[in-house]
Design an enzyme around this catalytic site. Structure first.
Site, PDB file in Angstrom:
ATOM      1  N   SER A 141      41.475  50.516  45.051  1.00  0.00           N
ATOM      2  CA  SER A 141      40.066  50.439  45.411  1.00  0.00           C
ATOM      3  C   SER A 141      39.753  48.983  45.707  1.00  0.00           C
ATOM      4  O   SER A 141      40.525  48.082  45.339  1.00  0.00           O
ATOM      5  CB  SER A 141      39.213  50.936  44.238  1.00  0.00           C
ATOM      6  OG  SER A 141      37.869  50.524  44.361  1.00  0.00           O
ATOM      7  N   TYR A 154      37.076  50.729  34.988  1.00  0.00           N
ATOM      8  CA  TYR A 154      37.607  51.219  36.261  1.00  0.00           C
ATOM      9  C   TYR A 154      38.435  50.137  36.950  1.00  0.00           C
ATOM     10  O   TYR A 154      39.574  50.376  37.373  1.00  0.00           O
ATOM     11  CB  TYR A 154      36.448  51.662  37.149  1.00  0.00           C
ATOM     12  CG  TYR A 154      36.855  52.159  38.518  1.00  0.00           C
ATOM     13  CD1 TYR A 154      37.166  53.496  38.725  1.00  0.00           C
ATOM     14  CD2 TYR A 154      36.916  51.297  39.609  1.00  0.00           C
ATOM     15  CE1 TYR A 154      37.532  53.963  39.976  1.00  0.00           C
ATOM     16  CE2 TYR A 154      37.290  51.753  40.866  1.00  0.00           C
ATOM     17  CZ  TYR A 154      37.593  53.083  41.045  1.00  0.00           C
ATOM     18  OH  TYR A 154      37.956  53.528  42.287  1.00  0.00           O
TER      19      TYR A 154
END
Length: 281
Positions: A141, A154
């Protein structure tokens, strides 16, 4: 054991039932390759199975079950004779400050984003080394390089996966690795059943609050097109000089460029002090 036609590559894709994994599976199937589509709810692949009965093999898999991860890889090779591409695409959004995030929540996220992909990759490498070729595509990401309040756990999982994969690219020259770093794309990651929010503390309303609100209300407003992302990944993989990292989306490119600029500035500002730590001759 059955062996596919030599012009068909065999792909194992986790998270194939939705988001980037689904878009990539659809594009690969259209091109004629074989897809072992792994997900927790394989019925979500029924339409693709009907459309591509000879190419799509749905497999039930929770990637946090690392013993099952290894078995799925071995079963794929046993059935098809080889594994050409492993795509680690399973994942979810997690929002919470460190104080808001329980140990169980953080451990689950690492199981999903790091230990699961690591187990699948570890199981695939011996087969790919014997073949003398193969690809591992890791869905990271923009959060693998750029952080934001509330995305600490995350981002930590994505930083870990990127560090492992960069090292693997130096350890295993027979295998190609691609780290995909998408920005905001119109997938289901912000959906009701996909995004996970830790219980909020009022002390973090100003810092984490905007992130929490964005995840709760931003679904459907992301600028990125998952179909174009899938095609970009395939284009990068077919390049004569593929990248190790593929950043997708103008927002992700801008944020990572901003981070690199800050790193350069900070390194230059403190370089003299850092270098002045050697033993005096």
């Amino acid at each position: 054991m059955t062996t596919p036609a030599t012009d068909r590559r065999v792909w194992l894709i986790t998270g194939a039932t939705s988001g980037f994994g689904r878009s990539l599976a659809e594009e690969i199937l259209r091109q004629g390759d074989i897809v072992v589509g792994a997900g927790r709810t394989t019925s979500r692949l029924d339409d693709l199975k009907d459309a591509y009965p000879d190419q799509l093999i749905p497999v039930a898999l929770d990637v946090t079950d690392t013993a099952r991860d290894a078995a799925v890889v071995d079963e794929t090779v046993e059935r098809h004779g080889r594994l050409d591409v492993l795509v680690n695409g399973a994942g979810r959004t997690q929002v919470g400050a460190l104080e808001e995030t329980t140990e169980a929540e953080m451990r689950y996220l690492f199981d999903l984003h790091y230990f699961g992909p690591a187990a699948l990759t570890k199981a695939a490498l011996p087969h790919m080394r014997r073949q003398g070729s193969g690809w591992v595509v890791q869905f990271s990401s923009v959060g693998g390089q750029f952080t934001a309040p509330g995305f600490g756990a995350y981002c930590a999982t994505k930083f870990a996966l990127e560090g492992l994969t960069q090292t693997l690219s130096e350890e295993v020259p027979q295998v190609r690795f691609l780290i995909v770093e998408p920005g905001a794309f119109r997938t289901g990651l912000f959906g009701k059943d996909a995004a996970y929010l830790s219980s909020p503390l009022p002390e973090y309303a100003e810092t984490v609050g905007p992130t929490r609100a964005y995840v709760q209300t931003g679904g459907g407003s992301q600028p990125g097109n998952p179909v174009k992302a899938a095609r970009a990944i395939l284009t990068a993989m077919s390049s004569a000089k593929p990248p190790l990292r593929l950043v997708l989306g103008g927002d992700a490119i801008d944020r990572i460029r901003q981070r690199l600029g800050h790193l350069q500035d900070e390194l230059a500002e403190w370089e003299e002090l850092g270098r002045d730590t050697a033993l005096d001759e």
